[in-house]
Scaffold this motif. Sequence first.
Motif, PDB file in Angstrom:
ATOM      1  N   TYR A 228     -99.528 -20.591  57.683  1.00 20.80           N
ATOM      2  CA  TYR A 228    -100.413 -21.723  57.958  1.00 20.80           C
ATOM      3  C   TYR A 228    -101.007 -22.239  56.658  1.00 20.80           C
ATOM      4  O   TYR A 228    -101.905 -21.633  56.086  1.00 20.80           O
ATOM      5  CB  TYR A 228    -101.540 -21.300  58.912  1.00 20.80           C
ATOM      6  CG  TYR A 228    -102.449 -22.431  59.337  1.00 20.80           C
ATOM      7  CD1 TYR A 228    -102.164 -23.198  60.458  1.00 20.80           C
ATOM      8  CD2 TYR A 228    -103.594 -22.740  58.614  1.00 20.80           C
ATOM      9  CE1 TYR A 228    -102.992 -24.237  60.858  1.00 20.80           C
ATOM     10  CE2 TYR A 228    -104.429 -23.784  58.995  1.00 20.80           C
ATOM     11  CZ  TYR A 228    -104.122 -24.520  60.115  1.00 20.80           C
ATOM     12  OH  TYR A 228    -104.954 -25.549  60.490  1.00 20.80           O
ATOM     13  N   ASP A 229    -100.444 -23.332  56.167  1.00 16.71           N
ATOM     14  CA  ASP A 229    -100.950 -23.987  54.959  1.00 16.71           C
ATOM     15  C   ASP A 229    -100.609 -25.465  55.091  1.00 16.71           C
ATOM     16  O   ASP A 229     -99.509 -25.896  54.756  1.00 16.71           O
ATOM     17  CB  ASP A 229    -100.311 -23.381  53.705  1.00 16.71           C
ATOM     18  CG  ASP A 229    -100.915 -23.920  52.416  1.00 16.71           C
ATOM     19  OD1 ASP A 229    -101.349 -25.087  52.395  1.00 16.71           O
ATOM     20  OD2 ASP A 229    -100.935 -23.161  51.418  1.00 16.71           O
ATOM     21  N   GLU A 230    -101.558 -26.221  55.600  1.00 16.31           N
ATOM     22  CA  GLU A 230    -101.280 -27.624  55.916  1.00 16.31           C
ATOM     23  C   GLU A 230    -100.855 -28.424  54.694  1.00 16.31           C
ATOM     24  O   GLU A 230     -99.933 -29.246  54.762  1.00 16.31           O
ATOM     25  CB  GLU A 230    -102.504 -28.268  56.572  1.00 16.31           C
ATOM     26  CG  GLU A 230    -102.252 -29.680  57.068  1.00 16.31           C
ATOM     27  CD  GLU A 230    -103.266 -30.148  58.081  1.00 16.31           C
ATOM     28  OE1 GLU A 230    -103.102 -31.270  58.605  1.00 16.31           O
ATOM     29  OE2 GLU A 230    -104.219 -29.397  58.362  1.00 16.31           O
ATOM     30  N   THR A 231    -101.484 -28.157  53.561  1.00 17.43           N
ATOM     31  CA  THR A 231    -101.128 -28.887  52.343  1.00 17.43           C
ATOM     32  C   THR A 231     -99.707 -28.572  51.919  1.00 17.43           C
ATOM     33  O   THR A 231     -98.908 -29.483  51.621  1.00 17.43           O
ATOM     34  CB  THR A 231    -102.113 -28.546  51.208  1.00 17.43           C
ATOM     35  OG1 THR A 231    -103.433 -28.940  51.588  1.00 17.43           O
ATOM     36  CG2 THR A 231    -101.724 -29.263  49.927  1.00 17.43           C
ATOM     37  N   ALA A 232     -99.361 -27.276  51.878  1.00 12.28           N
ATOM     38  CA  ALA A 232     -98.019 -26.873  51.458  1.00 12.28           C
ATOM     39  C   ALA A 232     -96.958 -27.374  52.431  1.00 12.28           C
ATOM     40  O   ALA A 232     -95.854 -27.780  52.014  1.00 12.28           O
ATOM     41  CB  ALA A 232     -97.948 -25.359  51.329  1.00 12.28           C
ATOM     42  N   GLU A 233     -97.265 -27.356  53.706  1.00 11.32           N
ATOM     43  CA  GLU A 233     -96.298 -27.814  54.698  1.00 11.32           C
ATOM     44  C   GLU A 233     -96.070 -29.316  54.596  1.00 11.32           C
ATOM     45  O   GLU A 233     -94.947 -29.804  54.725  1.00 11.32           O
ATOM     46  CB  GLU A 233     -96.758 -27.405  56.097  1.00 11.32           C
ATOM     47  CG  GLU A 233     -96.702 -25.892  56.317  1.00 11.32           C
ATOM     48  CD  GLU A 233     -97.503 -25.426  57.510  1.00 11.32           C
ATOM     49  OE1 GLU A 233     -97.506 -26.124  58.541  1.00 11.32           O
ATOM     50  OE2 GLU A 233     -98.134 -24.351  57.419  1.00 11.32           O
ATOM     51  N   LYS A 234     -97.125 -30.053  54.344  1.00 10.92           N
ATOM     52  CA  LYS A 234     -96.991 -31.499  54.161  1.00 10.92           C
ATOM     53  C   LYS A 234     -96.189 -31.798  52.894  1.00 10.92           C
ATOM     54  O   LYS A 234     -95.289 -32.663  52.899  1.00 10.92           O
ATOM     55  CB  LYS A 234     -98.364 -32.155  54.092  1.00 10.92           C
ATOM     56  CG  LYS A 234     -98.332 -33.678  53.949  1.00 10.92           C
ATOM     57  CD  LYS A 234     -99.713 -34.290  54.067  1.00 10.92           C
ATOM     58  CE  LYS A 234    -100.220 -34.220  55.483  1.00 10.92           C
ATOM     59  NZ  LYS A 234    -101.473 -34.984  55.685  1.00 10.92           N
ATOM     60  N   MET A 255    -100.190 -28.944  61.249  1.00  9.11           N
ATOM     61  CA  MET A 255     -99.744 -30.316  61.497  1.00  9.11           C
ATOM     62  C   MET A 255     -99.253 -30.992  60.221  1.00  9.11           C
ATOM     63  O   MET A 255     -98.977 -32.198  60.222  1.00  9.11           O
ATOM     64  CB  MET A 255    -100.898 -31.120  62.095  1.00  9.11           C
ATOM     65  CG  MET A 255    -101.265 -30.709  63.511  1.00  9.11           C
ATOM     66  SD  MET A 255     -99.984 -31.163  64.699  1.00  9.11           S
ATOM     67  CE  MET A 255    -100.110 -32.958  64.631  1.00  9.11           C
ATOM     68  N   GLY A 256     -99.128 -30.226  59.134  1.00  5.03           N
ATOM     69  CA  GLY A 256     -98.749 -30.818  57.852  1.00  5.03           C
ATOM     70  C   GLY A 256     -97.428 -31.553  57.891  1.00  5.03           C
ATOM     71  O   GLY A 256     -97.339 -32.725  57.494  1.00  5.03           O
ATOM     72  N   ALA A 257     -96.367 -30.899  58.371  1.00  2.00           N
ATOM     73  CA  ALA A 257     -95.048 -31.527  58.399  1.00  2.00           C
ATOM     74  C   ALA A 257     -94.982 -32.684  59.393  1.00  2.00           C
ATOM     75  O   ALA A 257     -94.496 -33.774  59.048  1.00  2.00           O
ATOM     76  CB  ALA A 257     -93.974 -30.484  58.693  1.00  2.00           C
ATOM     77  N   PRO A 258     -95.460 -32.524  60.636  1.00  2.00           N
ATOM     78  CA  PRO A 258     -95.396 -33.658  61.563  1.00  2.00           C
ATOM     79  C   PRO A 258     -96.152 -34.896  61.088  1.00  2.00           C
ATOM     80  O   PRO A 258     -95.662 -36.027  61.241  1.00  2.00           O
ATOM     81  CB  PRO A 258     -96.019 -33.088  62.846  1.00  2.00           C
ATOM     82  CG  PRO A 258     -95.764 -31.624  62.766  1.00  2.00           C
ATOM     83  CD  PRO A 258     -95.905 -31.293  61.312  1.00  2.00           C
ATOM     84  N   THR A 259     -97.330 -34.710  60.517  1.00  2.00           N
ATOM     85  CA  THR A 259     -98.085 -35.890  60.067  1.00  2.00           C
ATOM     86  C   THR A 259     -97.425 -36.544  58.862  1.00  2.00           C
ATOM     87  O   THR A 259     -97.492 -37.770  58.706  1.00  2.00           O
ATOM     88  CB  THR A 259     -99.537 -35.521  59.748  1.00  2.00           C
ATOM     89  OG1 THR A 259     -99.576 -34.414  58.827  1.00  2.00           O
ATOM     90  CG2 THR A 259    -100.289 -35.136  61.008  1.00  2.00           C
ATOM     91  N   ALA A 260     -96.776 -35.747  58.007  1.00  2.00           N
ATOM     92  CA  ALA A 260     -96.012 -36.335  56.902  1.00  2.00           C
ATOM     93  C   ALA A 260     -94.880 -37.191  57.446  1.00  2.00           C
ATOM     94  O   ALA A 260     -94.592 -38.283  56.929  1.00  2.00           O
ATOM     95  CB  ALA A 260     -95.463 -35.233  55.998  1.00  2.00           C
ATOM     96  N   CYS A 261     -94.242 -36.718  58.508  1.00  2.00           N
ATOM     97  CA  CYS A 261     -93.156 -37.476  59.130  1.00  2.00           C
ATOM     98  C   CYS A 261     -93.663 -38.768  59.763  1.00  2.00           C
ATOM     99  O   CYS A 261     -93.017 -39.818  59.656  1.00  2.00           O
ATOM    100  CB  CYS A 261     -92.465 -36.614  60.184  1.00  2.00           C
ATOM    101  SG  CYS A 261     -91.485 -35.262  59.512  1.00  2.00           S
ATOM    102  N   GLU A 262     -94.817 -38.691  60.415  1.00  6.18           N
ATOM    103  CA  GLU A 262     -95.364 -39.894  61.053  1.00  6.18           C
ATOM    104  C   GLU A 262     -95.678 -40.958  60.006  1.00  6.18           C
ATOM    105  O   GLU A 262     -95.395 -42.143  60.201  1.00  6.18           O
ATOM    106  CB  GLU A 262     -96.623 -39.533  61.848  1.00  6.18           C
ATOM    107  CG  GLU A 262     -97.222 -40.679  62.637  1.00  6.18           C
ATOM    108  CD  GLU A 262     -96.415 -41.100  63.845  1.00  6.18           C
ATOM    109  OE1 GLU A 262     -96.777 -42.114  64.480  1.00  6.18           O
ATOM    110  OE2 GLU A 262     -95.408 -40.433  64.175  1.00  6.18           O
ATOM    111  N   THR A 263     -96.231 -40.520  58.880  1.00  4.93           N
ATOM    112  CA  THR A 263     -96.549 -41.460  57.799  1.00  4.93           C
ATOM    113  C   THR A 263     -95.286 -42.109  57.237  1.00  4.93           C
ATOM    114  O   THR A 263     -95.262 -43.307  56.949  1.00  4.93           O
ATOM    115  CB  THR A 263     -97.314 -40.741  56.677  1.00  4.93           C
ATOM    116  OG1 THR A 263     -98.531 -40.204  57.200  1.00  4.93           O
ATOM    117  CG2 THR A 263     -97.618 -41.683  55.527  1.00  4.93           C
ATOM    118  N   ALA A 264     -94.237 -41.289  57.110  1.00  6.65           N
ATOM    119  CA  ALA A 264     -92.992 -41.783  56.514  1.00  6.65           C
ATOM    120  C   ALA A 264     -92.063 -42.439  57.524  1.00  6.65           C
ATOM    121  O   ALA A 264     -91.038 -43.012  57.139  1.00  6.65           O
ATOM    122  CB  ALA A 264     -92.267 -40.624  55.823  1.00  6.65           C
ATOM    123  N   GLY A 265     -92.382 -42.329  58.809  1.00  2.00           N
ATOM    124  CA  GLY A 265     -91.512 -42.895  59.830  1.00  2.00           C
ATOM    125  C   GLY A 265     -90.235 -42.108  60.037  1.00  2.00           C
ATOM    126  O   GLY A 265     -89.196 -42.673  60.399  1.00  2.00           O
TER     127      GLY A 265
END
Length: 417
Positions: A228-234, A255-265
């Motif tokens: 669990y490391d939101e920054t590293a996962e993003k 939620m790091g990876a999913p939110t990065a994906c949402e931002t990038a589409g």
Amino acid sequence: MKKKLVSLLAVMAMTVSAIVGCGSSKGETAKSNETKAAAESEGESAAATDLKAGFIFLHDENSTYDLNFLNGAKAACEKLGVECVIKTNIPEGQECYEAACELADAGCDFIFADSFGHEDYMIEAAKEYPEVQFSHATGTKAHTENLENFHNAFASIYDGRYLAGIVAGMKLNEMIDNGDITAEQAKIGYVGAYTYAEVISGYTSFFLGARSVCPTATMEVTFTGSWYDETAEKEGANKLIQNGCVLISQHADSMGAPTACETAGVPNVSYNGSTVSACPNTFLVSSRINWEPYFEYALNCVAAGTPIDTDWCGTLENGAVELTDLGSAVAEGTQEAIDKAKEELIAGTIHTFDISTFTVDGKALESYEADVDTDADYTPDHEVVSDGYFHESGSEFRSAPYFDVQIDGITLLDTKF
């Protein structure tokens, strides 16, 4: 240890007999099922009333992994009328032993911990409190420790990830058909926590599911060194997207990876629960282990005084492995594709780790000795390939994953974790 029995009429809603594991060491599943069947034939079944259960979680509800366990524990205890004591943010250290002892001293009949690194401390506590039943998720040592009051539990989540991979592969096909990418650009990115067998099994099964419908798919995996490391996962997700990955999945808990994906589409497949509320435009699906069936099963065993399986492994069939509802971004025909594959997995007509569907260094994997009886050197000790597939979490082995094969088509960006 309190052992309570009530009439069958009082507990018919509990459906204990439906909750059966797929993997058990030394025939203990059959033994415990026979005991429960005998009780039911006499018109009685066990109820977990008047019990007290303690739960130890690595993080709290902010971690999708721990929230999944929290929800399962609360649901099972509420259903069975069991007093539930929860300890959150317990590190993988001596704090776990101390928490387990505190729960035992507080009168808990059943104590459960949810993280891999908790295991040794749970074993230590189990030896000190032989009258209390201890259980641990994702662990590997119950079948070699041979303690009557220490148990491991997991599920065939590789089947769930395989199905989630089919969702991803269908989306890749849609992107190819729409001209968004070429077939050769169907590259998946995967954010993993560690280079453990559990993570390797997860990303490989996901990849094999994707490739079963999109044969040109490839995958890149990066690791964070933390569950669990939101920054590293993003950062990991963004690195994969920059490398040309057009779809992202994960085996990490924030939620790091999913939110990065949402931002990038970029389409994303999450883990342990839907992220549709935060990622409405990119969420496809999530696989997860539903822990409620195990908690109900184990608590009823404690109540009846019957043995808990040394290694319990939940399945698609008993509801321990499941997918969330599909997101709006999935490709047409996706639900039909996963319904068909799920039916075939349950029937045993297909297998996630079918050795005809992948190669290792260009060759078929016709034999493999896995480290099932884990030791410090991870010494291979059991042949696990037979009948045309790798027997992950096999009933004659253990419930926790031991698939650690690096197959062709997957590139690891780093292995320092």
